[in-house]
Design an enzyme around this catalytic site. Sequence first.
Site, PDB file in Angstrom:
ATOM      1  N   SER A 147      92.877  80.386 115.371  1.00 50.53           N
ATOM      2  CA  SER A 147      92.283  81.418 114.507  1.00 50.53           C
ATOM      3  C   SER A 147      90.939  80.909 114.017  1.00 50.53           C
ATOM      4  O   SER A 147      90.735  79.689 113.885  1.00 50.53           O
ATOM      5  CB  SER A 147      93.196  81.682 113.302  1.00 50.53           C
ATOM      6  OG  SER A 147      92.486  82.396 112.297  1.00 50.53           O
ATOM      7  N   TYR A 160      98.235  78.399 106.460  1.00 49.33           N
ATOM      8  CA  TYR A 160      97.842  79.029 107.727  1.00 49.33           C
ATOM      9  C   TYR A 160      96.606  78.329 108.308  1.00 49.33           C
ATOM     10  O   TYR A 160      96.571  77.979 109.494  1.00 49.33           O
ATOM     11  CB  TYR A 160      97.559  80.514 107.483  1.00 49.33           C
ATOM     12  CG  TYR A 160      97.260  81.320 108.724  1.00 49.33           C
ATOM     13  CD1 TYR A 160      98.283  81.924 109.449  1.00 49.33           C
ATOM     14  CD2 TYR A 160      95.948  81.492 109.176  1.00 49.33           C
ATOM     15  CE1 TYR A 160      98.010  82.676 110.594  1.00 49.33           C
ATOM     16  CE2 TYR A 160      95.664  82.238 110.309  1.00 49.33           C
ATOM     17  CZ  TYR A 160      96.705  82.832 111.013  1.00 49.33           C
ATOM     18  OH  TYR A 160      96.420  83.577 112.142  1.00 49.33           O
TER      19      TYR A 160
HETATM   20  N1  LIG Z   1      95.684  89.542 114.347  1.00 48.11           N
HETATM   21  C1  LIG Z   1      94.744  88.691 113.979  1.00 48.11           C
HETATM   22  O1  LIG Z   1      93.747  89.057 113.346  1.00 48.11           O
HETATM   23  C2  LIG Z   1      94.858  87.242 114.346  1.00 48.11           C
HETATM   24  C3  LIG Z   1      93.733  86.440 114.162  1.00 48.11           C
HETATM   25  C4  LIG Z   1      93.808  85.104 114.481  1.00 48.11           C
HETATM   26  C5  LIG Z   1      94.978  84.588 115.001  1.00 48.11           C
HETATM   27  N2  LIG Z   1      96.057  85.390 115.155  1.00 48.11           N
HETATM   28  C6  LIG Z   1      97.263  84.790 115.688  1.00 48.11           C
HETATM   29  O2  LIG Z   1      97.721  85.548 116.790  1.00 48.11           O
HETATM   30  C7  LIG Z   1      99.122  85.384 116.922  1.00 48.11           C
HETATM   31  C8  LIG Z   1      99.793  86.748 117.040  1.00 48.11           C
HETATM   32  O3  LIG Z   1      99.602  87.465 115.838  1.00 48.11           O
HETATM   33  P1  LIG Z   1      99.565  89.054 115.784  1.00 48.11           P
HETATM   34  O4  LIG Z   1      98.320  89.419 115.088  1.00 48.11           O
HETATM   35  O5  LIG Z   1      99.845  89.625 117.114  1.00 48.11           O
HETATM   36  O6  LIG Z   1     100.752  89.333 114.753  1.00 48.11           O
HETATM   37  P2  LIG Z   1     102.146  90.136 114.917  1.00 48.11           P
HETATM   38  O7  LIG Z   1     101.927  91.471 115.496  1.00 48.11           O
HETATM   39  O8  LIG Z   1     102.798  90.005 113.585  1.00 48.11           O
HETATM   40  O9  LIG Z   1     102.915  89.280 115.988  1.00 48.11           O
HETATM   41  C9  LIG Z   1     103.487  88.039 115.710  1.00 48.11           C
HETATM   42  C10 LIG Z   1     104.500  87.756 116.800  1.00 48.11           C
HETATM   43  O10 LIG Z   1     105.057  86.462 116.573  1.00 48.11           O
HETATM   44  C11 LIG Z   1     106.467  86.568 116.636  1.00 48.11           C
HETATM   45  N3  LIG Z   1     107.073  85.558 115.793  1.00 48.11           N
HETATM   46  C12 LIG Z   1     106.813  85.274 114.492  1.00 48.11           C
HETATM   47  N4  LIG Z   1     107.606  84.285 114.064  1.00 48.11           N
HETATM   48  C13 LIG Z   1     108.391  83.934 115.121  1.00 48.11           C
HETATM   49  C14 LIG Z   1     109.414  82.985 115.308  1.00 48.11           C
HETATM   50  N5  LIG Z   1     109.819  82.168 114.317  1.00 48.11           N
HETATM   51  N6  LIG Z   1     110.015  82.902 116.521  1.00 48.11           N
HETATM   52  C15 LIG Z   1     109.641  83.720 117.527  1.00 48.11           C
HETATM   53  N7  LIG Z   1     108.661  84.627 117.422  1.00 48.11           N
HETATM   54  C16 LIG Z   1     108.049  84.743 116.223  1.00 48.11           C
HETATM   55  C17 LIG Z   1     106.780  87.985 116.184  1.00 48.11           C
HETATM   56  O11 LIG Z   1     107.994  88.436 116.775  1.00 48.11           O
HETATM   57  P3  LIG Z   1     109.421  88.552 116.046  1.00 48.11           P
HETATM   58  O12 LIG Z   1     109.162  88.969 114.631  1.00 48.11           O
HETATM   59  O13 LIG Z   1     110.120  89.569 116.883  1.00 48.11           O
HETATM   60  O14 LIG Z   1     110.008  87.186 116.168  1.00 48.11           O
HETATM   61  C18 LIG Z   1     105.637  88.754 116.799  1.00 48.11           C
HETATM   62  O15 LIG Z   1     105.927  89.089 118.142  1.00 48.11           O
HETATM   63  C19 LIG Z   1      99.574  84.567 115.701  1.00 48.11           C
HETATM   64  O16 LIG Z   1      99.679  83.204 116.064  1.00 48.11           O
HETATM   65  C20 LIG Z   1      98.444  84.756 114.733  1.00 48.11           C
HETATM   66  O17 LIG Z   1      98.348  83.699 113.805  1.00 48.11           O
HETATM   67  C21 LIG Z   1      96.034  86.701 114.848  1.00 48.11           C
END
Ligand SMILES: NC(=O)c1ccc[n+]([C@@H]2O[C@H](COP(=O)([O-])OP(=O)(O)OC[C@H]3O[C@@H](n4cnc5c(N)ncnc54)[C@H](OP(=O)(O)O)[C@@H]3O)[C@@H](O)[C@H]2O)c1
Length: 257
Positions: A147, A160
């Site tokens: 991130s 985070y």
């Molecule tokens: N969106 C942004 O702006 C952004 C920016 C920088 C980085 N990121 C990173 O991108 C990644 C994906 O985020 P997103 O934005 O797509 O958020 P999201 O829609 O909330 O997706 C998060 C995913 O992680 C899974 N997850 C969470 N905890 C878990 C666990 N203990 N075991 C297995 N699966 C788990 C969730 O699935 P379940 O709940 O079904 O387990 C979900 O599929 C993350 O690492 C986040 O930090 C996102």
Amino acid sequence: MSAAQIFDLTGQVALVTGASSGLGERFAEVLAANGADVVLVARRAERLAAVTERIKSGRRAISVAADVRDTAAMKRAFDAAEKQIGTVTILVNNAGIAHSARAIELKEEDWRRVLATNLDAVFFWAQEAARRMLAAGKGGSIVNIASVLGFSPDKGVAAYAAAKAGVIQLTKALALELSFKGVRVNAIAPGWITTEINRDYLASERGSAMKRQIPIGRFGEVRDLDGPLLLLVSDAGRYMTGTTVIADGGQLAALHV
Ligand SMILES: NC(=O)c1ccc[n+]([C@@H]2O[C@H](COP(=O)([O-])OP(=O)(O)OC[C@H]3O[C@@H](n4cnc5c(N)ncnc54)[C@H](OP(=O)(O)O)[C@@H]3O)[C@@H](O)[C@H]2O)c1
């Protein structure tokens, strides 16, 4: 070589953690659309199965319900992949959670939960993937999702930001040990991409103020990461390892990081 050839993933087996929503769902879809067989991992089994069903068209796709913090479940996921498809050659370490609290109020359990999900699990899944790639005599590509907060923190995200900075450094450390064996390790540092993790926050007044700090003038969409992902996992990125590709609409450039 044509673009279609250089990005072609036919014959690759890609495992994506956190594939039940947001970026991970999109990553699994894009990998399958470019020829990979895919293994989708997350905790919400029903939702994961629905995503798997939607993206499997001509490709083998399986879903494995697992918590990424559970190393026994992790081994079962890799076993299932090998049994039903083949050795995982692409790992996208994407599962992650956000937690917002001022440092002096942050509870121990929340610190540990964020670090266990966003950093510890990234290491253990990369370690397991690399062990199995090498045991099978194969190379591969590991992509860790970091991130911009791993480069430049904000108030209220100590756990985070620390975890994501760890992911960036871990990516380099793993690349030093694995690249000469044929396993490339890279990361993507997204800026603000609208997903479930932040939808409400980005729509808030504070979110609107943040948008003004992004040179491209908008928050990201999940498809904005298709190119960076395909670059890192395909032959197009064959000389890239230990690097973090920033896809943030210019946010870090504006912060002079
Ligand atoms: N969106 C942004 O702006 C952004 C920016 C920088 C980085 N990121 C990173 O991108 C990644 C994906 O985020 P997103 O934005 O797509 O958020 P999201 O829609 O909330 O997706 C998060 C995913 O992680 C899974 N997850 C969470 N905890 C878990 C666990 N203990 N075991 C297995 N699966 C788990 C969730 O699935 P379940 O709940 O079904 O387990 C979900 O599929 C993350 O690492 C986040 O930090 C996102």
